[in-house]
Design an enzyme around this catalytic site. Structure first.
Site, PDB file in Angstrom:
ATOM      1  N   ARG A 106      -0.368  -0.788  -8.936  1.00 49.16           N
ATOM      2  CA  ARG A 106      -1.913  -0.481  -8.502  1.00 49.16           C
ATOM      3  C   ARG A 106      -2.053   1.273  -8.488  1.00 49.16           C
ATOM      4  NH1 ARG A 106      -3.260  -1.411  -2.824  1.00 49.16           N
ATOM      5  NH2 ARG A 106      -3.511  -3.804  -3.375  1.00 49.16           N
TER       6      ARG A 106
ATOM      7  N   LYS B 165      -6.663   6.993  -6.316  1.00 52.81           N
ATOM      8  CA  LYS B 165      -6.747   8.339  -5.997  1.00 52.81           C
ATOM      9  C   LYS B 165      -5.705   8.880  -5.039  1.00 52.81           C
ATOM     10  CE  LYS B 165     -10.982   8.906  -8.464  1.00 52.81           C
ATOM     11  NZ  LYS B 165     -12.406   9.398  -8.694  1.00 52.81           N
ATOM     12  N   GLY B 166      -5.772   8.279  -3.988  1.00 54.08           N
ATOM     13  CA  GLY B 166      -5.101   8.652  -2.797  1.00 54.08           C
ATOM     14  C   GLY B 166      -6.048   8.990  -1.656  1.00 54.08           C
TER      15      GLY B 166
ATOM     16  N   ARG C  37     -12.642   5.627   5.009  1.00 57.05           N
ATOM     17  CA  ARG C  37     -13.581   5.291   4.077  1.00 57.05           C
ATOM     18  C   ARG C  37     -14.749   6.280   3.906  1.00 57.05           C
ATOM     19  NH1 ARG C  37      -9.851   2.705   3.566  1.00 57.05           N
ATOM     20  NH2 ARG C  37      -9.482   4.275   2.124  1.00 57.05           N
TER      21      ARG C  37
ATOM     22  N   ASP D 296       0.956  -1.029   0.015  1.00 55.58           N
ATOM     23  CA  ASP D 296       0.158  -0.109  -0.105  1.00 55.58           C
ATOM     24  C   ASP D 296       0.818   0.978  -0.119  1.00 55.58           C
ATOM     25  OD1 ASP D 296      -2.120  -1.678   0.316  1.00 55.58           O
ATOM     26  OD2 ASP D 296      -2.556  -1.220   2.351  1.00 55.58           O
ATOM     27  N   MET D 297       0.500   2.400  -0.513  1.00 54.69           N
ATOM     28  CA  MET D 297       1.037   3.572  -0.504  1.00 54.69           C
ATOM     29  C   MET D 297       0.303   4.488   0.839  1.00 54.69           C
ATOM     30  SD  MET D 297       3.673   5.150  -1.026  1.00 54.69           S
ATOM     31  CE  MET D 297       4.353   4.609  -2.879  1.00 54.69           C
TER      32      MET D 297
END
Ligand code: FDA
Length: 309
Positions: free
Chosen positions: A181, A184-185, A291, A131-132
């Site tokens: 992958r 959008k961020g 989320r 993941d970033m």
């Protein structure tokens, strides 16, 4: 960035709220829309159902920023056990993890050793995804990614279309070549580093997606995955892929469990590669509030659960 999104992103870091949220039944009920349960077994059961619908799964055991080596070691042991379980079930599932879970804040070297233990337990076919996280970690994450990739591991990394730097990062990664992958961020970033307007983020996403698909067609991108629920964007990307004669199985859409379920199935039935990220674990608070920040309308969903008793 909207006021609501800023408030929710600030709330995602609030320890007082985190300690209390799980005590409320309506919160737990809302969270269950986005995660099948807190245990690995529940995540595996959800992946088996998805397999029946030709949808692949990725697992993330929730947690970020471990404080000491023993905590990081526990995360590694957990992921190794999870990979064994995935193999035993014969599932087409992968894992996606955060480097701060593996001790990136403590030492990049320790983090790499931990990552390597996980990579060694994986199979050649299944990609381990990174993941970033927030922009403070972009350089370190990409450095460790490139090191692992050059060592021959099957590893993919997330890039964020909202960051102004991402075009340069993508250009460099595609020369390796890499598995990417694009998302959008999800973090709160200053305008100096990230496009503040949604429209600019969407256009950046589309431009980067085109570059990934062209590279994929030329064998310079191992996996071209798009982590988004934005159906307009997915349509633009799939139309572009069709025009460029990219095979359907080479375009991969990744979504989160519980969001746009019908479209996950539709994409799989149309022949595109459809994957769902399933999160599980007890540390769901910060993840869940991010989320909500993505779609403040989800707050109405929470309110409906309050009144449902
Ligand atoms: P956008 O926010 O424009 O939403 C488009 C539409 O999708 C909305 O109108 C709504 O209908 C629906 N939707 C979106 N989010 C929803 C939600 N929470 N609840 C209900 N409906 C929703 N980010 C990051 O910074 N680092 C990472 O490593 C990752 N990893 C990652 C993996 C995968 C598989 C996905 C799908 C996403 C991530 N993300 C991420 C999150 C990503 O950056 C982004 O915040 C979300 O995907 C929301 O943006 P969309 O692209 O869906 O578009």
């Amino acid at each position: 960035m909207s006021v609501m999104r800023s408030m929710l992103l600030a709330a995602s870091q609030n320890a007082w709220l985190r300690d209390r949220a799980g005590k409320y039944r309506f919160v737990r009920r809302t969270v269950s829309r986005f995660m099948p349960g807190e245990s690995l077994d529940e995540a595996l059961a959800a992946a088996l159902i998805l397999r029946g619908k030709k949808i692949g799964a990725m697992f993330t055991h929730l947690g970020e920023n471990v404080k000491d080596q023993s905590e990081a070691r526990q995360v590694v042991d957990h992921y190794i056990a999870a990979l064994n379980q995935i193999q035993q079930h014969g599932l087409p599932a992968e894992i996606s993890l955060k480097l701060t879970q593996l001790g990136l804040d403590l030492s990049p070297e320790l983090c790499y050793e931990n990552l390597q233990r996980i990579l060694e337990s994986g199979t050649k076919e299944a990609t381990i995804w990174l993941d970033m996280e927030s922009s403070a970690y972009t350089d370190a994450t990409l450095a460790l990614y490139e090191r692992a990739l050059r060592s021959g591991y099957n590893i993919g990394v997330c890039l964020q279309a909202y960051l102004r730097r991402t075009k340069d990062d993508l250009d460099r990664l595609l020369t390796l070549p890499a598995s990417i992958r694009l998302v959008k961020g999800a973090y709160k970033e200053p305008p100096k580093l990230a496009f503040p307007r949604k429209q600019d983020v969407d256009e950046s996403f589309f431009a980067l997606a085109q570059e990934m698909l062209r590279a994929k067609a030329q064998g310079q991108c191992i996996r071209a995955a798009f982590g988004t629920h934005d159906l307009v964007l997915i349509r633009r990307i799939s139309d572009f892929a069709a025009n460029e004669n990219v095979a359907k199985a080479d375009l991969e859409v990744q979504m989160l469990y519980g969001i746009q379920r019908e479209d996950q199935e539709r994409l799989a039935n149309e022949g595109w590669r459809s994957n769902v990220l399933i999160v599980y674990g007890t540390y769901w608070y910060a993840w869940f509030v991010r989320r909500l920040a993505e779609r403040p309308a989800n707050l109405w969903f929470i309110l409906r659960n309050v009144f449902a008793g």
